[in-house]
Design an enzyme around this catalytic site. Structure first.
Site: not given
Ligand code: DOR
Ligand code: ZN
Length: 344
Positions: A12, A14, A98, A135, A173, A246
Site C-alpha cells: 500500500h 502513495h 481500490k 479503505h 491499513h 501507506d
Molecule cells: O492518511 C492517509 N493519507 N490516508 C489515506 O487513506 C490517504 C492518504 C493520502 O493519500 O494522503
Molecule cells: Zn493510503
C-alpha cells in the site's frame, strides 16, 4: 548482527505524480522490489488506460540503475465498467481495485456512496479472483472518527463479504483490535495490511502535549490497546497480515494548515523502523514473513529474487525532510533511535 531477507514488497503506497513522484519513488525503490500503487491522484486513476499511463510515468521517473515493479490499482467509482476492470486485470495492467468510501480521505470524493451501484464490478472481480483493497471507514458525521473502522466492518464489509464469498478482500491499513479479530475469525479470502506507523504510534502521539500534524493520517491512530493488537498480528507470522506502509507524502505546507492533510511519509526509514518493532517483540525471525512473504502469497505473486540485509549498529541517520521540488516532505519520526541499517 545481520539479518538477510528476501526483497520486500509494500502492499500500500502513495507515489503521487510529477515532481513529488520523482522525489519519493527512489525512497521506496531503494529497498522494495514491488509496491501496490494507490490510485487517488487528481483526477483519480479509474480506467485501465489511465493505470497504464500512470505506470509508464512511474517507470519514467525511476532513476537509472534502480529496479522496481509498480503494481497498479484502479480507483473504484460508481461508474466503473466491470469489463474494463477485467480486461486491465487480464492484461496485467491492474493488480487490484481500490475502494474508497466517498469522503473518507484524501481525494476520495469520486469514491463510492452507494454500495449497490458497485455490485456488478465486485461480482466480476469475484469471478476472476481480482483483489479488492478497501479503505475501511464509514464517513457518517454522526459516527465518532475513532469508531469508523469498527462500524465499517459491521455495516459495510461483512455484508459485502457474506453476499460475495469469492471476492478476495484486503482490509487496508487496519488500526483496531476489532479489525485484527475480524481477519482472524474470517479465514476466507481475507487479509489485512498494517502500516509501519500504526505499529509505533497511538493517538497520544498526535494529541498529547500539543498537536502534531505529522502523526495525523487516516485511519487515525487509535488508543494503545489497539496498537498492541496490531503489533501482535504483525509479529505473529499469520499469513493474512502483511506490510502496506501507506507512506503518503504531503508537503509540510499542506500538512501544517488549520485543516492539514492526512498522511505520514515513512518510505525513507520504514524497514529500519520495522526491524526495531520486531526486535522489541523478540520476533525478528518473523520480519521476513511480514514484509516479503505473506503479501506476495495473498496476491499470488512469486517471491522476489533479490535480498536486503539489515545490520545492527550505531544509530541510523536519515533526513528529517526530503526535498521534492514542490516543497519539503517530513519523514516519519518514530520517536526512538533506529539501529538497523539497510543495504539492498
Ligand atoms: O492518511 C492517509 N493519507 N490516508 C489515506 O487513506 C490517504 C492518504 C493520502 O493519500 O494522503
Ligand atoms: Zn493510503
Amino acid at each position: 548482527m545481520h539479518l538477510t531477507l528476501r526483497s520486500p514488497d509494500d502492499f500500500h503506497l502513495h507515489l503521487r505524480d510529477g515532481a513529488m513522484l520523482q522525489a519519493v519513488l527512489p525512497e521506496t525503490a531503494r529497498h522494495f522490489a514491488r509496491a501496490i500503487i494507490m490510485p487517488n491522484l487528481v483526477p483519480p486513476v479509474v480506467t485501465g488506460a489511465q493505470a497504464r499511463a500512470y505506470r509508464d510515468r512511474i517507470m519514467a521517473a525511476l532513476p537509472a540503475g534502480m529496479s522496481f515493479t509498480p503494481l497498479m490499482t484502479l480507483y473504484l467509482t460508481e461508474d466503473t465498467d466491470p469489463e474494463d476492470v477485467a480486461l486491465a486485470h487480464a492484461d496485467g495492467i491492474a493488480t487490484a481495485v481500490k475502494l474508497y468510501p466517498a469522503g473518507a480521505t484524501t481525494n476520495s470524493h469520486s469514491g463510492v456512496r452507494s454500495f449497490v451501484k458497485i455490485r456488478p464490478v465486485l461480482e466480476r472481480m469475484a469471478e476472476i479472483g481480482m483483489p479488492l483493497c478497501v479503505h475501511g471507514e464509514v464517513t457518517d458525521h454522526d459516527i465518532d472518527i475513532f469508531d469508523r473502522e469498527a462500524v465499517f466492518i459491521d455495516r459495510v464489509l461483512h455484508p459485502i463479504r457474506k453476499s460475495l464469498p469469492d471476492l478476495r478482500v484486503v482490509m487496508e491499513h487496519v488500526t483496531t483490535e476489532n479489525a485484527v479479530d475480524y481477519v482472524r475469525d474470517h479465514h476466507h479470502n481475507l487479509a489485512a495490511t498494517i502500516t509501519t506507523h500504526h505499529l509505533i504510534i497511538n493517538r497520544n502521539h498526535i494529541l498529547a502535549g500539543g498537536i502534531r500534524p505529522h502523526y495525523y493520517c487516516l485511519p487515525v491512530a487509535k488508543r494503545e490497546t489497539h496498537r498492541v493488537a496490531l503489533v501482535e498480528a504483525a509479529v505473529s507470522g499469520d499469513r493474512r497480515f502483511f506490510l502496506g506502509t501507506d507512506s503518503a507524502p504531503h508537503t509540510d505546507a499542506n500538512k501544517l494548515l488549520p485543516c492539514g492533510c492526512a498522511g505520514i511519509f515513512s518510505a525513507t526509514n520504514t524497514l529500519s523502523c520495522l526491524a526495531e518493532v520486531f526486535e522489541a517483540a523478540d520476533r525478528l525471525d518473523r520480519l521476513e514473513a511480514f514484509v516479503s512473504r505473506n503479501g506476495a502469497q495473498f496476491y499470488r505473486l512469486p517471491p522476489n529474487d533479490g535480498t536486503v540485509t539489515l545490520t545492527k549498529g550505531a544509530p541510523v541517520t536519515y533526513p528529517g525532510q526530503i526535498e521534492t521540488g514542490v516543497g519539503p516532505v517530513t519523514v516519519f519520526d518514530p520517536g526512538f533511535p533506529l539501529h538497523w541499517h539497510v543495504s539492498a
